[in-house]
Scaffold this motif. Structure first.
Motif, PDB file in Angstrom:
ATOM      1  N   VAL A  99      -0.220   4.586   5.971  1.00  0.00           N
ATOM      2  CA  VAL A  99      -1.241   5.059   5.488  1.00  0.00           C
ATOM      3  C   VAL A  99      -1.348   6.232   6.300  1.00  0.00           C
ATOM      4  O   VAL A  99      -0.791   6.587   7.253  1.00  0.00           O
ATOM      5  CB  VAL A  99      -2.583   3.998   5.588  1.00  0.00           C
ATOM      6  CG1 VAL A  99      -2.292   3.110   4.640  1.00  0.00           C
ATOM      7  CG2 VAL A  99      -2.431   3.529   7.179  1.00  0.00           C
ATOM      8  N   LYS A 123      -2.374   3.888  -0.040  1.00  0.00           N
ATOM      9  CA  LYS A 123      -2.358   2.502  -0.779  1.00  0.00           C
ATOM     10  C   LYS A 123      -3.774   2.044   0.046  1.00  0.00           C
ATOM     11  O   LYS A 123      -4.377   2.220   1.059  1.00  0.00           O
ATOM     12  CB  LYS A 123      -1.201   1.745  -0.490  1.00  0.00           C
ATOM     13  CG  LYS A 123      -0.949   1.513   1.074  1.00  0.00           C
ATOM     14  CD  LYS A 123       0.239   0.671   0.996  1.00  0.00           C
ATOM     15  CE  LYS A 123       0.230   0.063   2.609  1.00  0.00           C
ATOM     16  NZ  LYS A 123       1.444  -1.039   2.939  1.00  0.00           N
ATOM     17  N   ARG A 124      -3.965   0.845  -0.820  1.00  0.00           N
ATOM     18  CA  ARG A 124      -5.132  -0.027  -0.165  1.00  0.00           C
ATOM     19  C   ARG A 124      -4.511  -1.074   0.817  1.00  0.00           C
ATOM     20  O   ARG A 124      -3.738  -1.688   0.358  1.00  0.00           O
ATOM     21  CB  ARG A 124      -5.867  -0.649  -1.415  1.00  0.00           C
ATOM     22  CG  ARG A 124      -6.882   0.311  -2.090  1.00  0.00           C
ATOM     23  CD  ARG A 124      -7.896  -0.341  -2.825  1.00  0.00           C
ATOM     24  NE  ARG A 124      -8.521   0.420  -3.846  1.00  0.00           N
ATOM     25  CZ  ARG A 124      -9.765   0.851  -3.554  1.00  0.00           C
ATOM     26  NH1 ARG A 124     -10.076   0.348  -2.365  1.00  0.00           N
ATOM     27  NH2 ARG A 124     -10.225   1.662  -4.355  1.00  0.00           N
ATOM     28  N   LEU A 125      -5.012  -0.819   1.763  1.00  0.00           N
ATOM     29  CA  LEU A 125      -4.581  -2.309   2.875  1.00  0.00           C
ATOM     30  C   LEU A 125      -5.402  -3.589   2.519  1.00  0.00           C
ATOM     31  O   LEU A 125      -6.439  -3.596   2.027  1.00  0.00           O
ATOM     32  CB  LEU A 125      -4.948  -1.785   4.321  1.00  0.00           C
ATOM     33  CG  LEU A 125      -4.041  -0.705   4.876  1.00  0.00           C
ATOM     34  CD1 LEU A 125      -4.844  -0.214   6.334  1.00  0.00           C
ATOM     35  CD2 LEU A 125      -2.783  -0.919   4.923  1.00  0.00           C
ATOM     36  N   THR A 126      -4.501  -4.743   2.579  1.00  0.00           N
ATOM     37  CA  THR A 126      -5.243  -5.865   2.257  1.00  0.00           C
ATOM     38  C   THR A 126      -5.641  -6.416   3.468  1.00  0.00           C
ATOM     39  O   THR A 126      -5.681  -5.541   4.665  1.00  0.00           O
ATOM     40  CB  THR A 126      -3.914  -6.942   2.123  1.00  0.00           C
ATOM     41  OG1 THR A 126      -3.266  -6.892   3.168  1.00  0.00           O
ATOM     42  CG2 THR A 126      -3.127  -6.660   0.683  1.00  0.00           C
ATOM     43  N   TYR A 132       2.472   1.147   8.491  1.00  0.00           N
ATOM     44  CA  TYR A 132       1.867   0.804   7.296  1.00  0.00           C
ATOM     45  C   TYR A 132       1.541   1.814   6.034  1.00  0.00           C
ATOM     46  O   TYR A 132       0.919   1.534   4.954  1.00  0.00           O
ATOM     47  CB  TYR A 132       0.283   0.086   7.726  1.00  0.00           C
ATOM     48  CG  TYR A 132       0.509  -0.963   8.452  1.00  0.00           C
ATOM     49  CD1 TYR A 132       0.386  -2.395   7.739  1.00  0.00           C
ATOM     50  CD2 TYR A 132       0.464  -1.221   9.806  1.00  0.00           C
ATOM     51  CE1 TYR A 132       0.339  -3.494   8.378  1.00  0.00           C
ATOM     52  CE2 TYR A 132       0.358  -2.276  10.566  1.00  0.00           C
ATOM     53  CZ  TYR A 132       0.523  -3.549   9.822  1.00  0.00           C
ATOM     54  OH  TYR A 132       0.439  -4.722  10.524  1.00  0.00           O
ATOM     55  N   GLU A 146      -3.625  -7.271   6.285  1.00  0.00           N
ATOM     56  CA  GLU A 146      -2.992  -6.187   6.871  1.00  0.00           C
ATOM     57  C   GLU A 146      -3.956  -5.391   7.912  1.00  0.00           C
ATOM     58  O   GLU A 146      -3.700  -5.211   8.987  1.00  0.00           O
ATOM     59  CB  GLU A 146      -2.498  -5.099   5.990  1.00  0.00           C
ATOM     60  CG  GLU A 146      -1.195  -5.364   5.455  1.00  0.00           C
ATOM     61  CD  GLU A 146      -1.012  -4.494   4.155  1.00  0.00           C
ATOM     62  OE1 GLU A 146       0.404  -4.425   3.826  1.00  0.00           O
ATOM     63  OE2 GLU A 146      -1.773  -3.883   3.496  1.00  0.00           O
ATOM     64  N   LYS A 147      -5.088  -5.413   7.665  1.00  0.00           N
ATOM     65  CA  LYS A 147      -6.322  -4.825   8.338  1.00  0.00           C
ATOM     66  C   LYS A 147      -6.427  -5.611   9.521  1.00  0.00           C
ATOM     67  O   LYS A 147      -6.759  -5.224  10.704  1.00  0.00           O
ATOM     68  CB  LYS A 147      -7.665  -4.575   7.667  1.00  0.00           C
ATOM     69  CG  LYS A 147      -7.525  -3.357   6.556  1.00  0.00           C
ATOM     70  CD  LYS A 147      -8.813  -3.372   6.011  1.00  0.00           C
ATOM     71  CE  LYS A 147      -8.936  -2.398   4.941  1.00  0.00           C
ATOM     72  NZ  LYS A 147     -10.328  -2.023   4.260  1.00  0.00           N
TER      73      LYS A 147
END
Length: 120
Positions: A66, A29-32, A64, A35-36
């Motif tokens: 990932v 998924k793409r982290l926001t 998370y 979140e990063k």
């Protein structure tokens, strides 16, 4: 998972609840950006004596959802910024959306006339 990071809280306390097996996420998924930033904060807190704590990347990746590669890339960017005395910027470079298309109105009009003649 809380969206706000409480600086008085221990960010690693939740990581102890992670199961020992890490699953491989095929698509991920793409982290926001938020979140990063939280991941960067956790990584910096676990950076001692020029080393990152053992298993931290694996724990964060599992939390998370990932891959470890994603967390490692964030850590690499963060470490370069720290050594250059800069603020780590791990925000998305991808903006999304489609490129705008430019149409030549004369060509469009000519094609419409061509098709209307062909239909008659």
């Amino acid at each position: 998972m809380s969206l706000l990071l409480d600086l008085n809280e221990d960010p690693i306390s939740d990581l102890n609840e992670v199961p020992p097996a890490v699953t491989c996420h095929a698509k991920g998924k793409r982290l926001t950006n938020l979140e990063k930033d939280q991941i960067v904060h956790i990584l910096i807190l676990n950076y001692n004596n020029d080393k990152l704590g053992r298993g931290i990347i694996k724990q964060i990746a599992s939390k998370y959802e990932v891959t470890r590669l994603v967390i490692s890339q964030i850590w690499k960017t963060t470490l370069q910024a720290i050594k250059g005395y800069e603020r780590p910027n791990v925000h998305r470079k991808y903006k999304g959306g489609n490129k705008s298309k430019v149409f030549n109105l004369e060509k469009v009009h000519n094609k419409q006339q061509h098709f209307s003649k062909a239909m008659n």
